[in-house]
Design a protein around this motif. Structure first.
Motif, short mmCIF file in Angstrom:
data_model
loop_
_atom_site.label_atom_id
_atom_site.label_comp_id
_atom_site.label_asym_id
_atom_site.label_seq_id
_atom_site.Cartn_x
_atom_site.Cartn_y
_atom_site.Cartn_z
N ILE A 136 11.96 -6.51 -3.68
CA ILE A 136 11.77 -5.09 -3.97
C ILE A 136 10.47 -4.94 -4.75
N ILE A 137 9.58 -4.11 -4.24
CA ILE A 137 8.28 -3.89 -4.87
C ILE A 137 8.14 -2.39 -5.14
N GLY A 138 7.73 -2.06 -6.35
CA GLY A 138 7.54 -0.66 -6.71
C GLY A 138 6.23 -0.45 -7.46
N SER A 139 5.71 0.76 -7.33
CA SER A 139 4.42 1.06 -7.96
C SER A 139 4.56 1.38 -9.45
N ASN A 140 5.78 1.59 -9.93
CA ASN A 140 6.01 1.73 -11.37
C ASN A 140 7.43 1.24 -11.64
N LEU A 141 7.73 0.95 -12.90
CA LEU A 141 9.02 0.34 -13.22
C LEU A 141 10.12 1.38 -13.39
N HIS A 142 9.85 2.41 -14.17
CA HIS A 142 10.88 3.41 -14.50
C HIS A 142 10.67 4.68 -13.68
N GLY A 143 11.58 5.60 -13.82
CA GLY A 143 11.46 6.87 -13.12
C GLY A 143 12.40 6.94 -11.93
N ASP A 144 12.50 8.13 -11.36
CA ASP A 144 13.42 8.37 -10.26
C ASP A 144 13.08 7.57 -9.00
N GLU A 145 11.82 7.22 -8.82
CA GLU A 145 11.41 6.43 -7.66
C GLU A 145 10.77 5.11 -8.08
N THR A 196 10.70 1.04 -9.53
CA THR A 196 11.23 -0.21 -8.98
C THR A 196 12.70 -0.41 -9.34
N LEU A 197 13.09 -0.06 -10.55
CA LEU A 197 14.50 -0.22 -10.93
C LEU A 197 15.40 0.72 -10.13
N ALA A 198 14.92 1.93 -9.82
CA ALA A 198 15.69 2.86 -8.99
C ALA A 198 15.81 2.32 -7.56
N ILE A 199 14.73 1.75 -7.04
CA ILE A 199 14.77 1.16 -5.69
C ILE A 199 15.75 -0.01 -5.68
N LEU A 200 15.72 -0.83 -6.72
CA LEU A 200 16.64 -1.96 -6.84
C LEU A 200 18.09 -1.48 -6.86
N ASP A 201 18.36 -0.44 -7.64
CA ASP A 201 19.72 0.12 -7.70
C ASP A 201 20.17 0.65 -6.34
N GLU A 202 19.30 1.40 -5.68
CA GLU A 202 19.63 1.96 -4.36
C GLU A 202 19.85 0.85 -3.32
N THR A 203 19.06 -0.19 -3.41
CA THR A 203 19.19 -1.32 -2.48
C THR A 203 20.53 -2.00 -2.66
N ARG A 204 20.90 -2.24 -3.90
CA ARG A 204 22.19 -2.87 -4.20
C ARG A 204 23.34 -2.04 -3.64
N LEU A 205 23.29 -0.73 -3.88
CA LEU A 205 24.35 0.15 -3.38
C LEU A 205 24.41 0.16 -1.86
N ALA A 206 23.25 0.11 -1.20
CA ALA A 206 23.20 0.20 0.26
C ALA A 206 23.63 -1.10 0.95
N ILE A 207 23.34 -2.24 0.34
CA ILE A 207 23.58 -3.51 1.02
C ILE A 207 25.01 -4.02 0.85
N VAL A 208 25.63 -3.75 -0.29
CA VAL A 208 26.99 -4.26 -0.52
C VAL A 208 27.95 -3.62 0.48
N ILE A 257 0.81 -1.22 0.00
CA ILE A 257 0.00 0.00 0.00
C ILE A 257 0.85 1.28 0.00
N HIS A 258 2.16 1.14 0.06
CA HIS A 258 3.02 2.33 0.06
C HIS A 258 2.94 3.00 -1.31
N PRO A 259 2.89 4.31 -1.37
CA PRO A 259 2.75 4.98 -2.67
C PRO A 259 3.95 4.80 -3.61
N THR A 260 5.12 4.53 -3.07
CA THR A 260 6.32 4.43 -3.90
C THR A 260 6.85 3.00 -4.00
N GLY A 261 7.22 2.43 -2.86
CA GLY A 261 7.82 1.10 -2.91
C GLY A 261 8.05 0.49 -1.55
N ALA A 262 8.45 -0.79 -1.59
CA ALA A 262 8.72 -1.53 -0.36
C ALA A 262 9.89 -2.48 -0.59
N ILE A 263 10.61 -2.74 0.49
CA ILE A 263 11.65 -3.77 0.48
C ILE A 263 11.33 -4.72 1.62
#
Length: 167
Positions: free
Chosen positions: A73-82, A84-96, A37-43
């Motif tokens: 990683i769940i997102g309300s849309n695929l492309h864009g600054d927020e 799902t792909l952006a969330i995936l990229d940010e997650t990868r950078l944060a976890i490594v 139900i989050h407007p942007t995304g969830a991990i």
């Protein structure tokens, strides 16, 4: 210590601080009932299992535990600054390189597309960290030393003591 829940909790806390514009939670008890139900995304941080190395011969049981974490990683849309792909990229950078509680730094194993359902895109990022699994020892139940009874050479032994017999 190699408890699983503190590892998950530390990853959840770290990712929430690193990516504050999404919600980060431990994987739900009942995934079929989870509502995004989050407007942007969830991990969602889940435990994927562990593998153990051969025994380290140290006089007790000690093994390396390779912990697999699955980040959904769940997102309300695929492309864009927020998206799902952006969330995936940010997650990868944060976890490594992040070190969960009592573990070595995390590294990536794989990522893959899971699903798209009514505009909610889902990807899975698989991460590994390592810790030690060590045998828990129970304390020995020997009688406690409470006091000494000093005596000079030639003094008689106290009557309540038993003398050790000579071999």
């Amino acid at each position: 210590m190699s408890a699983t829940r503190p590892v998950i909790d530390s990853v959840v806390e770290h990712l929430q601080q690193a990516i504050p514009w999404v919600i980060v939670e431990a994987f739900p008890e009942r995934p079929s009932e989870y509502q995004f139900i989050h407007p942007t995304g969830a991990i969602l941080v889940g435990y994927g299992g562990s593998k153990f190395t051969d025994l380290e011969h140290l006089g007790s049981i000690a093994q390396q535990r390779d912990i697999t974490l699955v980040l959904t990683i769940i997102g309300s849309n695929l492309h864009g600054d927020e998206g799902t792909l952006a969330i995936l990229d940010e997650t990868r950078l944060a976890i490594v390189g992040f070190r969960p509680t009592n573990c070595l730094p995390c590294h990536l194993l794989q990522e893959r597309f899971l699903n798209e359902d009514v505009g909610a895109w889902q990807y899975e990022l698989t991460v590994q960290t390592e810790t030690q699994q060590v045998q828990v020892y129970q304390p020995e139940t020997k009688p406690l030393f409470t006091r000494t009874r000093p005596r000079e050479s030639g003094d008689p032994h106290e009557q309540d003591l038993k003398l050790k017999e000579a071999p």
